[in-house]
Write an enzyme that holds these catalytic residues in place. Structure first.
Site, mmCIF file in Angstrom:
data_model
loop_
_atom_site.group_PDB
_atom_site.id
_atom_site.type_symbol
_atom_site.label_atom_id
_atom_site.label_comp_id
_atom_site.label_asym_id
_atom_site.label_seq_id
_atom_site.Cartn_x
_atom_site.Cartn_y
_atom_site.Cartn_z
ATOM 1 N N LYS A 1 -1.120 -1.053 -4.443
ATOM 2 C CA LYS A 1 -2.281 -0.239 -4.044
ATOM 3 C C LYS A 1 -1.840 1.205 -3.906
ATOM 4 O O LYS A 1 -0.858 1.502 -3.222
ATOM 5 C CB LYS A 1 -2.829 -0.777 -2.721
ATOM 6 C CG LYS A 1 -3.797 0.123 -1.980
ATOM 7 C CD LYS A 1 -4.553 -0.689 -0.924
ATOM 8 C CE LYS A 1 -4.750 0.090 0.355
ATOM 9 N NZ LYS A 1 -5.465 -0.706 1.380
ATOM 10 N N ASP B 1 -13.853 -1.378 2.727
ATOM 11 C CA ASP B 1 -12.948 -1.531 3.868
ATOM 12 C C ASP B 1 -13.670 -0.961 5.097
ATOM 13 O O ASP B 1 -14.351 -1.710 5.814
ATOM 14 C CB ASP B 1 -11.631 -0.792 3.540
ATOM 15 C CG ASP B 1 -10.655 -0.699 4.703
ATOM 16 O OD1 ASP B 1 -10.991 -1.133 5.814
ATOM 17 O OD2 ASP B 1 -9.533 -0.166 4.510
ATOM 18 N N LYS C 1 -10.152 -6.611 7.796
ATOM 19 C CA LYS C 1 -9.161 -6.313 8.834
ATOM 20 C C LYS C 1 -9.763 -6.813 10.130
ATOM 21 O O LYS C 1 -10.834 -6.329 10.537
ATOM 22 C CB LYS C 1 -8.920 -4.799 8.935
ATOM 23 C CG LYS C 1 -8.292 -4.177 7.697
ATOM 24 C CD LYS C 1 -8.044 -2.695 7.909
ATOM 25 C CE LYS C 1 -7.501 -2.057 6.636
ATOM 26 N NZ LYS C 1 -7.322 -0.593 6.788
ATOM 27 N N GLU D 1 -11.010 0.816 -3.726
ATOM 28 C CA GLU D 1 -11.346 0.573 -2.313
ATOM 29 C C GLU D 1 -11.954 1.818 -1.669
ATOM 30 O O GLU D 1 -11.408 2.912 -1.787
ATOM 31 C CB GLU D 1 -10.055 0.147 -1.592
ATOM 32 C CG GLU D 1 -10.244 -0.249 -0.130
ATOM 33 C CD GLU D 1 -8.931 -0.746 0.499
ATOM 34 O OE1 GLU D 1 -7.970 -1.048 -0.238
ATOM 35 O OE2 GLU D 1 -8.858 -0.810 1.735
ATOM 36 N N GLY E 1 -4.313 -4.054 6.105
ATOM 37 C CA GLY E 1 -3.316 -3.797 7.142
ATOM 38 C C GLY E 1 -3.571 -2.469 7.834
ATOM 39 O O GLY E 1 -4.279 -1.604 7.307
ATOM 40 N N SER F 1 0.861 -1.173 0.000
ATOM 41 C CA SER F 1 0.000 0.000 0.000
ATOM 42 C C SER F 1 0.899 1.224 0.000
ATOM 43 O O SER F 1 1.662 1.439 0.940
ATOM 44 C CB SER F 1 -0.886 -0.021 1.252
ATOM 45 O OG SER F 1 -1.644 1.162 1.343
ATOM 46 N N ASP G 1 -7.116 3.195 -3.379
ATOM 47 C CA ASP G 1 -7.849 3.254 -2.109
ATOM 48 C C ASP G 1 -8.043 4.717 -1.731
ATOM 49 O O ASP G 1 -7.073 5.460 -1.574
ATOM 50 C CB ASP G 1 -7.059 2.522 -1.010
ATOM 51 C CG ASP G 1 -7.804 2.471 0.327
ATOM 52 O OD1 ASP G 1 -8.941 2.967 0.415
ATOM 53 O OD2 ASP G 1 -7.228 1.916 1.292
ATOM 54 N N LYS H 1 -2.831 4.981 -2.791
ATOM 55 C CA LYS H 1 -3.759 5.823 -2.042
ATOM 56 C C LYS H 1 -4.093 7.039 -2.905
ATOM 57 O O LYS H 1 -3.185 7.645 -3.496
ATOM 58 C CB LYS H 1 -3.108 6.272 -0.738
ATOM 59 C CG LYS H 1 -2.919 5.138 0.261
ATOM 60 C CD LYS H 1 -4.242 4.715 0.854
ATOM 61 C CE LYS H 1 -4.041 3.727 1.997
ATOM 62 N NZ LYS H 1 -5.319 3.305 2.580
HETATM 63 O O1 OSB Z 1 -7.239 1.895 4.243
HETATM 64 O O2 OSB Z 1 -6.115 0.111 4.280
HETATM 65 C C1 OSB Z 1 -6.249 1.281 4.615
HETATM 66 C C2 OSB Z 1 -3.096 2.454 6.435
HETATM 67 C C3 OSB Z 1 -3.649 3.317 7.347
HETATM 68 C C4 OSB Z 1 -5.011 3.521 7.348
HETATM 69 C C5 OSB Z 1 -5.824 2.866 6.436
HETATM 70 C C6 OSB Z 1 -5.280 1.979 5.513
HETATM 71 C C7 OSB Z 1 -3.881 1.797 5.499
HETATM 72 C C8 OSB Z 1 -3.179 0.965 4.558
HETATM 73 C C9 OSB Z 1 -1.875 0.380 5.019
HETATM 74 O O3 OSB Z 1 -3.549 0.806 3.414
HETATM 75 C C10 OSB Z 1 -1.779 -1.087 4.860
HETATM 76 C C11 OSB Z 1 -0.554 -1.645 5.537
HETATM 77 O O4 OSB Z 1 -0.591 -1.953 6.747
HETATM 78 O O5 OSB Z 1 0.455 -1.785 4.861
HETATM 79 MG MG MG Z 2 -8.440 0.847 2.953
#
Ligand code: OSB
Ligand code: MG
Length: 384
Positions: free
Chosen positions: A174, A252, A276, A227, A304, A148, A202, A176
């Site tokens: 992924k 999510d 999660k 996402e 995660g 991510s 995401d 952001k």
């Molecule tokens: O939306 O999955 C998410 C990290 C912080 C808050 C939300 C998210 C995330 C990640 C990180 O995408 C995933 C990771 O632990 O590598």
């Molecule tokens: Mg997410």
């Protein structure tokens, strides 16, 4: 030891729980649409049984309520005041009993509940000589990993990160996104990577239905999924957006329970679920959502929360269940930390796979107590 591993009992007794907070600096700040994190404040639990056995677990709540409403400080109070007292001094036949014990007449606080509930799964595995994966019903000994990538200040930086991730072996990239850092960012990554690896985006709830035509532009990039584009509690509008887009929507934040997963399927709010365990109050709900999705023909994958190696152990065990058919956000320790608090640290092989420790009892990693003690900023011992 090998005798113990074949044991089938799952009973355990909780004598005391040590609750502590550590601070762990991320190697670099991680930015999502709703905020940025440079350091993780992490609540850790060590659950002890009378025989001297113990198991560690992690509460994944962040410092600020930027992802869901929970925070580490709220979770601390919930664990100490309401949740730990329900399990301390008690004997349980199976960790599957814990979810109901913690859920009855206590609303919300899922990450706090999960820290206790998952710790009970870890303790049951330890006491009864089973790996966490085996106890949960996991079937795989390697699970595919994605990365991510946080929001970058420039497209070129994101492309550089994405190329490095593919070279490292990651199975899924992924990205952001947020308004003004979305379509052009995704296009740049797709152009640089071609179709070598699956790409997804995401949004962490950064959009509304006013953006429907803008979001539909993402259909041009053949993403594995988009996402959580809309509100964290909004299943109806996600269904409207899903009807307008060919890209599969993955939820999510919206999937907080088994019921929400059923509602998502019924309303067709999306076609993939990010599970999660912290968000859904632990392993029992996570596994139930996995089972429901499998029955509905809907793929799931393990998300995660920038966990330490303790939380990662639980995620990896969960991801070894059969319907976790897409790569999880299960990056190795070195992606997050200068040094993780467990040994061995979590690693990924050249094929982008994380190995599930199915041959050891318990969570499969050893906690570096000296390091944890040095990082601890507050600690409380909870007894019946
Ligand atoms: O939306 O999955 C998410 C990290 C912080 C808050 C939300 C998210 C995330 C990640 C990180 O995408 C995933 C990771 O632990 O590598
Ligand atoms: Mg997410």
């Amino acid at each position: 030891m090998s005798d113990a591993i074949t044991t089938t009992k799952t009973g355990f007794h909780i004598d005391r729980i040590v609750l502590r907070e550590i601070r762990l600096k991320l190697r670099e700040p991680f930015r999502i649409s709703s905020g940025v994190m440079a350091e993780r404040r992490i609540a850790l639990l060590q659950l002890h049984d009378a025989s001297g056995a113990s198991a560690w677990s992690e509460c994944v709540a962040f410092q600020l309520p930027i992802y869901t409403s929970e925070t580490i400080d709220g979770a601390w109070i919930a664990i100490r005041e309401w949740l730990a007292p329900r399990v301390l001094g008690q004997t349980f036949d199976s960790p599957a009993a814990i979810h109901g014990v913690l859920d009855k007449n206590i609303r919300g606080h899922h990450m706090a509940k999960a820290a206790v509930e998952m710790g009970c799964w870890g303790l049951a595995a330890t006491v009864n000589g089973s790996s966490l994966s085996a106890l949960l019903g996991g079937t795989r000994d390697r699970v595919p990993t994605g990365i991510s990538l946080g929001i970058q200040p420039e497209r070129a930086l994101l492309v550089e990160r994405a190329l490095a991730a593919v070279a490292a072996g990651y199975r899924k990239i992924k990205i952001k996104i947020q308004p003004n850092q979305d379509v052009a960012y995704v296009r740049a990554v797709r152009e640089a990577l071609g179709d070598r690896v699956g790409i997804m985006a995401d949004a962490n709830s950064a959009y509304t239905l006013d953006d429907i035509e803008h979001l539909a532009q993402l259909d041009a990039f053949d993403l594995i999924m988009l996402e959580q584009p809309l509100g964290d509690d909004d299943l109806v509008r996600h269904a409207t957006l899903q009807r307008r887009m060919t890209t599969r929507i993955c939820l999510d934040e919206s999937i907080t329970s088994v019921n929400r997963a059923e509602d998502m399927i019924a309303l067709q709010s999306g076609r993939i679920i990010n599970i999660k365990p912290g968000r859904v109050a632990g392993f029992t709900a996570a596994k139930a959502i996995h089972d429901i999705a499998q029955h509905a023909g809907m793929p799931v994958w393990c998300g995660g929360m920038l966990e330490s190696g303790i939380g990662r152990a639980y995620n990896v065990a969960l991801a070894s269940l059969p319907n976790f058919s897409l790569p999880g956000d299960l990056s190795p320790s070195a992606r997050y930390w200068e040094r993780d608090i467990v040994s061995p640290e979590w690693t990924m092989d050249d094929d982008g796979m994380v190995h599930v420790p199915r041959n050891a009892a318990g969570i499969g990693v050893t906690v570096d107590l000296e390091m944890v003690d040095a990082l601890t900023v507050r600690i409380e011992e909870l007894r019946p």
